[in-house]
Scaffold this motif. Sequence first.
Motif, PDB file in Angstrom:
ATOM      1  N   ASN A 119       0.927  -1.365   0.178  1.00 32.40           N
ATOM      2  CA  ASN A 119       0.041   0.060  -0.048  1.00 32.40           C
ATOM      3  C   ASN A 119       1.232   1.359  -0.061  1.00 32.40           C
ATOM      4  OD1 ASN A 119      -1.469  -2.518   1.871  1.00 32.40           O
ATOM      5  ND2 ASN A 119      -3.172  -1.366   0.555  1.00 32.40           N
ATOM      6  N   SER A 139      -4.143   6.213   3.115  1.00 29.35           N
ATOM      7  CA  SER A 139      -3.324   5.025   2.971  1.00 29.35           C
ATOM      8  C   SER A 139      -4.192   4.614   1.798  1.00 29.35           C
ATOM      9  CB  SER A 139      -3.090   4.494   3.727  1.00 29.35           C
ATOM     10  OG  SER A 139      -3.035   3.125   3.701  1.00 29.35           O
ATOM     11  N   ASP A 140      -3.796   3.876   1.514  1.00 26.25           N
ATOM     12  CA  ASP A 140      -5.142   3.105  -0.106  1.00 26.25           C
ATOM     13  C   ASP A 140      -5.427   1.585   0.920  1.00 26.25           C
ATOM     14  OD1 ASP A 140      -2.269   2.121  -0.018  1.00 26.25           O
ATOM     15  OD2 ASP A 140      -3.037   2.028  -2.076  1.00 26.25           O
ATOM     16  N   ALA A 141      -4.676   1.844   1.615  1.00 26.36           N
ATOM     17  CA  ALA A 141      -5.752   0.339   2.778  1.00 26.36           C
ATOM     18  C   ALA A 141      -6.778   0.584   2.805  1.00 26.36           C
ATOM     19  CB  ALA A 141      -4.712   0.072   4.049  1.00 26.36           C
TER      20      ALA A 141
END
Length: 191
Positions: A119, A139-141
Amino acid sequence: MKEECIKLVNDSNKNRSNIYYKLNQLTALTGLSLRMLKYKMVNVKAKYAGVTYLLKKEGKCWRIHHSIVNEFMPLNKRKVIENDNYCWSSFVTWNPIENYDADYHVELVKEIKSSLPSNTIKYTIELDRRGFNHVHFVSDATPSLTKKIVDSVLLKYFKWFEVMYQVSEIKNNYSSDEYLQKAPVRNGILK
């Protein structure tokens, strides 16, 4: 009744910040062409009809409030991903009771990133009213995974009463990205 509702919405929106964009300025933010933005404008006009504080026409130009820029974001993933049109999922912020230098906070962000190897994290470190450093990052998580990792890292170095933190889902990518640009002491992207 509809006019009363629209008047109530416009009155409550007067307390918002006055950041407006023109349609041609959204090309850099969204990664879409001006022609595609004009097609999207048809739906946005219908959705926000009568809400003049969020969307208004002055002459030939539309003034679009920053809070509805998300309506113009592309539905499909872009082939070229830039910082402006990246699809973030989680927003994290923490503020310890004591002051720690920016390098310490960067190391904490790096430790969180090491637990999220696939991520991306975009972070910023700012000063609060007390003059103490605190952190915001996106974050892209998923928010649930991010919360679990942030919990484990922060509670390893702080007692539960020594730090205030929050992990939340991002509903408006553009606004969260703008928030990170507010007043950084240090910022960066970890891929």
